[in-house]
Design an enzyme around this catalytic site. Sequence first.
Site, PDB file in Angstrom:
ATOM      1  N   CYS A 243       0.844  -1.213   0.054  1.00  0.00           N
ATOM      2  CA  CYS A 243       0.021  -0.029   0.074  1.00  0.00           C
ATOM      3  C   CYS A 243       1.007   1.311   0.077  1.00  0.00           C
ATOM      4  O   CYS A 243       1.594   1.427  -1.011  1.00  0.00           O
ATOM      5  CB  CYS A 243      -0.999   0.036   1.201  1.00  0.00           C
ATOM      6  SG  CYS A 243      -2.182   1.051   1.104  1.00  0.00           S
TER       7      CYS A 243
ATOM      8  N   HIS B 187      -4.133  -4.872   0.070  1.00  0.00           N
ATOM      9  CA  HIS B 187      -3.821  -5.532   1.077  1.00  0.00           C
ATOM     10  C   HIS B 187      -4.390  -6.867   1.204  1.00  0.00           C
ATOM     11  O   HIS B 187      -5.192  -7.362   1.891  1.00  0.00           O
ATOM     12  CB  HIS B 187      -4.513  -4.666   2.247  1.00  0.00           C
ATOM     13  CG  HIS B 187      -4.116  -3.369   2.671  1.00  0.00           C
ATOM     14  ND1 HIS B 187      -3.058  -3.197   3.540  1.00  0.00           N
ATOM     15  CD2 HIS B 187      -4.396  -2.012   2.326  1.00  0.00           C
ATOM     16  CE1 HIS B 187      -2.812  -1.953   3.681  1.00  0.00           C
ATOM     17  NE2 HIS B 187      -3.521  -1.284   2.839  1.00  0.00           N
TER      18      HIS B 187
ATOM     19  N   GLU C 126      -3.161  -9.215   2.762  1.00  0.00           N
ATOM     20  CA  GLU C 126      -2.829  -9.615   4.177  1.00  0.00           C
ATOM     21  C   GLU C 126      -3.913  -9.388   5.013  1.00  0.00           C
ATOM     22  O   GLU C 126      -4.256 -10.085   5.998  1.00  0.00           O
ATOM     23  CB  GLU C 126      -1.455  -9.063   4.686  1.00  0.00           C
ATOM     24  CG  GLU C 126      -1.732  -7.682   5.358  1.00  0.00           C
ATOM     25  CD  GLU C 126      -1.703  -6.302   4.315  1.00  0.00           C
ATOM     26  OE1 GLU C 126      -1.793  -5.188   4.814  1.00  0.00           O
ATOM     27  OE2 GLU C 126      -1.640  -6.805   3.076  1.00  0.00           O
TER      28      GLU C 126
END
Length: 312
Positions: A142, A235, A237
Amino acid sequence: MPINIPKNLPAGEKLRQEKIFVMEEDRARTQQIRPLNILVCNLMPEKEKTELQLLRLLGNTPLQTNVTFLNTATYASRNVSKSHLDTFYKTFNEIKHRRFDGMIITGAPVERMEFEDVNYWEEITEIMDWAKINVTSCMYICWGAQAALYHHFNIGKFELPRKCSGIYSHVITDLTVDLVRGFSDEYVAPHSRHTSVSIDDVRSHPDLRLLSYSEEAGPFIIQSKDTKHIMITGHLEYDATTLADEYIRDVEKGEPVDIPVNYFPNNDPSKTPKNTWRAHSHLLFYNWLNYYVYQETPYDWHFVDDMIEYHI
């Protein structure tokens, strides 16, 4: 194989509950193998949540990894206790004498600021420059990805009319590249940001490869042609509820945010969202650790130092 974590790290118990194979440092030191050493520069405000998210992905591969967490010395985090930082984090001065096989620089809630106005920008650029010599491969997430594109490749960011928040569909430009090996032709991933980078600037840069993008969210997975730098603008994750937590936080602050797209069932924030990107999250980190870190990093960094000194 396990991921090696500091003793008593709060994320450890949650990882064990999820059946992620973790090993604390004391036991890991008895293993007669060469584990990978991964440095995580965690710039996210809720550090413990990000620790868990990244450790979950780093720990689900056949490779044993040691993880070192890095915090900025030029900015004091406000959403985590000082004791947690003192116990589990290092500063750059404490680790800059070391070599690492891989490094991750996370996102940060500073994307609307000019890079040079971020109070730890000088420190982050020093870390990125140091990593050119001392780290085999770097992954940036990001804002971290935008910072790397700006610092290494002179590609700036621009502010979006509305926050890009939700689950977006992406395509792969070249399925033969190791980083996206095993990816579906089309897959979804979360984004959460107020800024973006030009897809044309990425495509036209001689040192970059655009591996994946979204028609709505823009460039997503970007790789330097020397494979040292992996930029992820979203993102993967994130947990299933992370976007919901951010949405509720923004609403409570009175910010003019839209409901994250393609996220809540029936577009209803009262319903629990599902994680529809988990498989590709694990696949991305597996591919990075295997093909770009494990397969490329020297077994003995001292041998590399000796070779450099010899050629000099």
